[in-house]
Design a protein around this motif. Structure first.
Motif, short mmCIF file in Angstrom:
data_model
loop_
_atom_site.label_atom_id
_atom_site.label_comp_id
_atom_site.label_asym_id
_atom_site.label_seq_id
_atom_site.Cartn_x
_atom_site.Cartn_y
_atom_site.Cartn_z
N PRO A 24 39.02 2.68 67.17
CA PRO A 24 39.50 3.06 65.84
C PRO A 24 39.61 1.88 64.89
O PRO A 24 39.36 2.02 63.68
CB PRO A 24 40.87 3.68 66.10
CG PRO A 24 40.98 3.90 67.54
CD PRO A 24 39.97 3.03 68.21
N CYS B 179 39.10 11.14 67.33
CA CYS B 179 40.50 11.51 67.15
C CYS B 179 40.60 12.95 66.65
O CYS B 179 40.47 13.21 65.46
CB CYS B 179 41.17 10.54 66.18
SG CYS B 179 42.95 10.70 66.15
N GLY C 233 43.29 6.72 66.58
CA GLY C 233 42.65 6.90 65.28
C GLY C 233 43.62 7.19 64.15
O GLY C 233 43.40 6.74 63.02
N THR D 126 37.88 8.83 62.70
CA THR D 126 38.50 7.51 62.80
C THR D 126 38.26 6.82 64.13
O THR D 126 38.59 5.66 64.30
CB THR D 126 40.03 7.64 62.65
OG1 THR D 126 40.50 8.54 63.66
CG2 THR D 126 40.40 8.15 61.29
#
Length: 144
Positions: A90, A41, A64, A59
């Motif tokens: 995520p 992300c 994310g 993430t």
């Protein structure tokens, strides 16, 4: 995309419309990679999203920012979109739960020339702190 940095869309996706209709309060947008096509992300406009449990790691992508917001307790649930793991990655990296609904369960309304608009490729679903919350959010969203 840098070319679209000033573009503001005055519309919600069906998922957001349904959770708002069910009583949720929409509070903002979270970080994602450019066009959602990365397993991490990050993007050109914001810093990479940091995992709330270890800020030295990412993430996961593409949802994310949503997973981080849920994992950090900022929100009880968030929307995720998934075309290749973007809810699942995520959720796993941030220690939360993501529910990828079957194609067609949550309607996707996209412009005719959008990426994969008519193919079973893009999915929307909730990212939550518990499996029970994911199921409850999915059921409530899908019923409306």
């Amino acid at each position: 995309m840098r070319a679209l940095k000033d573009l503001v869309i005055d519309a919600y996706c069906v998922f957001a419309e349904r959770v708002e209709k069910a009583g949720a309060i929409l509070i903002g947008k979270t970080n994602s990679p450019v066009l959602g096509f990365r397993g991490v992300c990050d993007n050109y406009h914001l810093r990479p999203s940091s995992n709330p449990f270890d800020t030295t790691v990412n993430t996961g992508g593409s949802s994310g920012g949503s997973a981080a917001a849920v994992a950090d307790g900022l929100v009880p649930f968030a929307e995720g979109t998934d075309g290749g793991g973007s809810i699942r990655i995520p959720a796993a990296w941030c220690g939360v739960y993501g529910y990828k609904a079957s194609f067609g369960r949550v309607p996707m309304v996209m412009r005719p020339d959008a990426f994969a608009a008519t193919n079973p490729f893009i999915y929307e679903g909730p990212i939550t702190r518990t499996v029970e919350d994911a199921g409850a959010r999915a059921q409530r969203t899908l019923r409306l």
